[in-house]
Design a protein around this motif. Structure first.
Motif, PDB file in Angstrom:
ATOM      1  N   ALA A  49       0.859  -1.186   0.000  1.00  0.00           N
ATOM      2  CA  ALA A  49       0.000   0.000   0.000  1.00  0.00           C
ATOM      3  C   ALA A  49       0.890   1.228   0.000  1.00  0.00           C
ATOM      4  CB  ALA A  49      -0.924   0.016   1.222  1.00  0.00           C
ATOM      5  N   THR A  57      -4.072   7.178  -2.795  1.00  0.00           N
ATOM      6  CA  THR A  57      -3.580   5.909  -2.294  1.00  0.00           C
ATOM      7  C   THR A  57      -3.628   4.821  -3.356  1.00  0.00           C
ATOM      8  OG1 THR A  57      -5.761   5.322  -1.439  1.00  0.00           O
ATOM      9  CG2 THR A  57      -4.242   6.407   0.084  1.00  0.00           C
ATOM     10  N   SER A  58      -2.842   3.782  -3.108  1.00  0.00           N
ATOM     11  CA  SER A  58      -2.820   2.632  -4.003  1.00  0.00           C
ATOM     12  C   SER A  58      -2.603   1.379  -3.162  1.00  0.00           C
ATOM     13  CB  SER A  58      -1.699   2.789  -5.032  1.00  0.00           C
ATOM     14  OG  SER A  58      -1.729   1.753  -5.982  1.00  0.00           O
ATOM     15  N   TYR A  59      -3.280   0.299  -3.544  1.00  0.00           N
ATOM     16  CA  TYR A  59      -3.184  -0.945  -2.814  1.00  0.00           C
ATOM     17  C   TYR A  59      -2.919  -2.112  -3.762  1.00  0.00           C
ATOM     18  CZ  TYR A  59      -5.382   1.487   1.109  1.00  0.00           C
ATOM     19  OH  TYR A  59      -5.675   2.374   2.142  1.00  0.00           O
ATOM     20  N   ASP A  61      -3.709  -5.741  -5.075  1.00  0.00           N
ATOM     21  CA  ASP A  61      -5.001  -6.431  -5.152  1.00  0.00           C
ATOM     22  C   ASP A  61      -5.180  -7.409  -3.997  1.00  0.00           C
ATOM     23  OD1 ASP A  61      -5.077  -6.706  -8.803  1.00  0.00           O
ATOM     24  OD2 ASP A  61      -5.659  -5.083  -7.448  1.00  0.00           O
ATOM     25  N   LYS A  64      -6.540  -5.361  -0.883  1.00  0.00           N
ATOM     26  CA  LYS A  64      -7.663  -4.424  -1.005  1.00  0.00           C
ATOM     27  C   LYS A  64      -8.830  -4.891  -0.165  1.00  0.00           C
ATOM     28  CE  LYS A  64      -6.769  -2.402  -5.556  1.00  0.00           C
ATOM     29  NZ  LYS A  64      -7.155  -2.394  -6.993  1.00  0.00           N
ATOM     30  N   GLY A  65      -9.411  -3.951   0.571  1.00  0.00           N
ATOM     31  CA  GLY A  65     -10.544  -4.269   1.428  1.00  0.00           C
ATOM     32  C   GLY A  65     -10.146  -4.786   2.802  1.00  0.00           C
ATOM     33  N   ARG A  66      -8.871  -5.118   2.986  1.00  0.00           N
ATOM     34  CA  ARG A  66      -8.406  -5.625   4.276  1.00  0.00           C
ATOM     35  C   ARG A  66      -7.404  -4.679   4.939  1.00  0.00           C
ATOM     36  NH1 ARG A  66      -5.447 -10.129   4.538  1.00  0.00           N
ATOM     37  NH2 ARG A  66      -4.517  -9.904   2.468  1.00  0.00           N
ATOM     38  N   THR A  68      -5.544  -0.793   5.277  1.00  0.00           N
ATOM     39  CA  THR A  68      -5.765   0.631   5.067  1.00  0.00           C
ATOM     40  C   THR A  68      -4.510   1.404   5.432  1.00  0.00           C
ATOM     41  OG1 THR A  68      -8.111   0.394   5.609  1.00  0.00           O
ATOM     42  CG2 THR A  68      -7.196   2.618   5.632  1.00  0.00           C
ATOM     43  N   SER A 104       0.064   7.195  -9.658  1.00  0.00           N
ATOM     44  CA  SER A 104      -0.402   5.866  -9.249  1.00  0.00           C
ATOM     45  C   SER A 104       0.411   4.729  -9.853  1.00  0.00           C
ATOM     46  CB  SER A 104      -1.885   5.701  -9.595  1.00  0.00           C
ATOM     47  OG  SER A 104      -2.075   5.872 -10.992  1.00  0.00           O
TER      48      SER A 104
END
Length: 126
Positions: A49, A57-59, A61, A64-66, A68, A104
């Motif tokens: 991240a 921001t960039s995460y 895959d 993502k969703g887990r 922050t 990004s």
């Protein structure tokens, strides 16, 4: 002298949470993009991240969703909140800083970062 010091790693069971911190010093924090990377034994370092100097921001895959990413510019500190941890998240996690803005496409690429911390170990057991 630039310093990045990570903390917050540890051992948790699958499904647990950890919060990593990275205390930065020695440079103008707000001018730099910040990232979290990880490296497991026998694997290449991968971007997890990142947050650009403009706040975007960039995460990866896989997180993502887990996970922050956040930062407190007043404290020159970067955070990574990791929830729903999985055994495959086991790795040494590194904080990195690079002159921003990066855009990004570059944020999760390790070679554009100039400064690195020593890392903190995260171990997730099943």
């Amino acid at each position: 002298q630039v310093q990045l010091v990570e903390s917050g790693g540890g051992s948790v069971q699958s499904g647990g949470s950890l919060r990593l911190s990275c205390a930065a010093s020695g440079y103008t924090y707000s001018s730099y993009s910040m990232g979290w990377f990880r490296q497991a034994p026998g694997k290449e370092r991968e971007g997890v991240a990142a947050i650009d100097s403009d706040g975007s921001t960039s995460y990866a895959d896989s997180v993502k969703g887990r996970f922050t990413i956040s930062q407190d510019n007043a404290k020159n500190t970067l955070y990574l909140q990791m929830n729903s941890l999985k055994p495959e998240d086991t790795a040494k996690y590194y904080c990195a800083a690079g002159l921003g803005p990066m855009g990004s496409w570059w944020l999760l690429r390790a070679h554009v970062y100039n400064y690195w911390g020593q890392g903190t170990q995260v171990t997730v057991s099943s």
